[in-house]
Design a protein around this motif. Structure first.
Motif, mmCIF file in Angstrom:
data_model
loop_
_atom_site.group_PDB
_atom_site.id
_atom_site.type_symbol
_atom_site.label_atom_id
_atom_site.label_comp_id
_atom_site.label_asym_id
_atom_site.label_seq_id
_atom_site.Cartn_x
_atom_site.Cartn_y
_atom_site.Cartn_z
ATOM 1 N N VAL A 1 40.219 51.334 44.169
ATOM 2 C CA VAL A 1 41.392 51.699 43.386
ATOM 3 C C VAL A 1 42.558 50.826 43.842
ATOM 4 O O VAL A 1 42.969 50.878 45.003
ATOM 5 C CB VAL A 1 41.745 53.189 43.568
ATOM 6 N N ILE A 2 43.079 50.018 42.934
ATOM 7 C CA ILE A 2 44.102 49.037 43.291
ATOM 8 C C ILE A 2 45.516 49.563 43.093
ATOM 9 O O ILE A 2 46.415 49.304 43.887
ATOM 10 C CB ILE A 2 43.901 47.744 42.472
ATOM 11 N N ASN B 1 50.093 37.968 36.481
ATOM 12 C CA ASN B 1 48.759 38.262 35.967
ATOM 13 C C ASN B 1 48.001 39.142 36.954
ATOM 14 O O ASN B 1 47.426 38.638 37.930
ATOM 15 C CB ASN B 1 47.981 36.968 35.712
ATOM 16 N N PRO B 2 47.974 40.473 36.740
ATOM 17 C CA PRO B 2 47.297 41.374 37.684
ATOM 18 C C PRO B 2 45.792 41.157 37.742
ATOM 19 O O PRO B 2 45.146 41.551 38.713
ATOM 20 C CB PRO B 2 47.632 42.769 37.137
ATOM 21 N N ASN B 3 45.222 40.532 36.705
ATOM 22 C CA ASN B 3 43.785 40.286 36.706
ATOM 23 C C ASN B 3 43.373 39.381 37.859
ATOM 24 O O ASN B 3 42.283 39.539 38.431
ATOM 25 C CB ASN B 3 43.345 39.645 35.390
ATOM 26 N N HIS B 4 44.210 38.422 38.202
ATOM 27 C CA HIS B 4 43.862 37.504 39.280
ATOM 28 C C HIS B 4 43.644 38.256 40.584
ATOM 29 O O HIS B 4 42.709 37.951 41.344
ATOM 30 C CB HIS B 4 44.964 36.456 39.457
ATOM 31 N N ALA C 1 39.924 38.492 42.332
ATOM 32 C CA ALA C 1 39.786 37.894 43.667
ATOM 33 C C ALA C 1 39.296 38.904 44.696
ATOM 34 O O ALA C 1 38.768 38.517 45.748
ATOM 35 C CB ALA C 1 41.119 37.298 44.112
ATOM 36 N N LEU C 2 39.464 40.192 44.400
ATOM 37 C CA LEU C 2 39.045 41.228 45.343
ATOM 38 C C LEU C 2 37.555 41.562 45.252
ATOM 39 O O LEU C 2 37.035 42.288 46.101
ATOM 40 C CB LEU C 2 39.862 42.500 45.128
ATOM 41 N N LYS C 3 36.851 41.032 44.257
ATOM 42 C CA LYS C 3 35.415 41.347 44.138
ATOM 43 C C LYS C 3 34.649 41.025 45.416
ATOM 44 O O LYS C 3 33.977 41.898 45.987
ATOM 45 C CB LYS C 3 34.808 40.606 42.949
ATOM 46 N N PRO C 4 34.666 39.759 45.888
ATOM 47 C CA PRO C 4 33.898 39.461 47.098
ATOM 48 C C PRO C 4 34.439 40.168 48.336
ATOM 49 O O PRO C 4 33.673 40.477 49.261
ATOM 50 C CB PRO C 4 34.017 37.941 47.230
ATOM 51 N N MET D 1 42.842 30.315 41.394
ATOM 52 C CA MET D 1 42.395 31.265 40.379
ATOM 53 C C MET D 1 43.046 30.839 39.074
ATOM 54 O O MET D 1 44.107 31.333 38.688
ATOM 55 C CB MET D 1 42.796 32.688 40.771
ATOM 56 N N GLU D 2 42.411 29.878 38.417
ATOM 57 C CA GLU D 2 43.015 29.278 37.225
ATOM 58 C C GLU D 2 41.941 28.962 36.192
ATOM 59 O O GLU D 2 40.751 28.886 36.518
ATOM 60 C CB GLU D 2 43.737 27.961 37.593
ATOM 61 N N ARG D 3 42.375 28.760 34.958
ATOM 62 C CA ARG D 3 41.505 28.252 33.897
ATOM 63 C C ARG D 3 41.975 26.836 33.554
ATOM 64 O O ARG D 3 42.909 26.649 32.786
ATOM 65 C CB ARG D 3 41.559 29.151 32.665
#
Length: 303
Positions: A24-25, A62-65, A69-72, A164-166
């Motif tokens: 939970v972020i 951008n909160p998605n970044h 990034a927290l997955k690993p 963390m970019e496209r």
């Protein structure tokens, strides 16, 4: 939290003994509920690269970044705290058949990846080919690791911290494109070949859906295991482009409605022209041109 509850309920349909670990972020309260165990973001304080990633992404536009990034980081946190095998799953996944074989794969493999399974025919559908080359071979909505995969997860976290970019000119696509490197640089990385895993709009052509003896099969062989209900996947089903997944979408909508989420309402009000999803844009940008090319390709095959 409604999507998480629906996810764990779908897992329990085939596996009763399920306890989903949830990071939970945006709220430090961690109240457990049946099938769910919540972890606050503060739990990750001592996990390598957490502080660096928090400092870089926690307060950006951008909160998605930050989440991606927290997955690993979260995977390694669990591996360091009593779990020998971890499967990370995006909250918009929905399980429709037994998935226990995925955990079994981690008995002999350190990392599990699921391909996007795009159409890779450059003459028939070059847009799909270009999309996977730019966006990555593997989908970051599912990844598995055992305790021996920690080094790979730590490297992934380091890469997410780095950029963390496209940026297609640099070969970057958020957290996802880095996964292409894992099978080359790290041992015992298994690519899941079961094409019923991670069904979505991006594999609508390569993972052909068919009804055989009254049951859905993928490429005549595989039962559907889990569906990635991204916005584009939902829109494709509603538009009848992927109509054989409609019964599963109906189940998903009904389950979310019990959690007071009206999924159809949010999709119906979505301005499809403004969809910035990478795969949506790649798939729909030149649909007419692609159809013409497919027709000409099939015609050429017959000559």
């Amino acid at each position: 939290m409604p999507f998480t509850k629906v996810l764990v309920a779908s897992l329990k349909n085939s596996t009763e003994d399920v306890l989903l670990q949830v990071l939970v972020i945006d709220d430090n309260k961690t109240i457990n509920s049946p099938g769910l165990s919540f972890h606050s973001i503060n739990s990750l304080e001592n996990t390598h690269f957490f502080k660096e990633i928090k400092n870089k992404y926690a307060h950006t536009d951008n909160p998605n970044h930050f989440r991606w990034a927290l997955k690993p980081i979260f995977i390694n946190y669990l591996l360091e705290n009593g779990f020998s095998k971890v499967l990370y799953i995006d909250p918009d996944q929905y399980f429709v058949n037994d998935s226990s074989f995925l955990f079994d794969e981690l008995d002999t493999n350190n990392i599990l990846l699921t391909p996007h399974w795009p159409d890779i025919n450059p003459i028939g559908n070059e847009d799909s080919l270009f999309a996977v080359l730019r966006g990555g071979l593997f989908n970051a909505g599912f990844i598995g690791s055992n305790i021996k995969g920690k080094a790979a997860m730590e490297w992934w976290a380091e890469m997410c911290h780095y950029k963390m970019e496209r940026r297609k000119e640099l070969g970057l696509f958020d957290d996802q494109k880095y996964l292409d490197i894992l099978p080359v640089q790290f041992p015992n990385v298994q690519i899941i070949k079961h094409q019923g895993c991670n069904l979505a709009s991006w594999n609508i052509d390569a993972c052909k859906r068919e009804m055989i003896n009254g049951e859905l099969r993928i490429n005549k062989t595989y039962k559907p295991v889990f569906i990635h209900f991204s916005e584009d996947t939902i829109v494709n089903i509603l538009n009848q482009n992927d109509k054989l997944l409609q019964p599963f979408l109906d189940e998903y909508i009904a389950a979310l409605k019990k959690e007071n989420i009206d999924l159809l309402n949010s999709v119906n009000h979505k301005d499809k022209k403004k969809d910035t999803s990478f795969y949506y844009a790649a798939k729909h940008k030149l649909r007419l041109r692609t159809r013409i090319k497919r027709f000409l390709f099939k015609l050429a095959e017959k000559i």
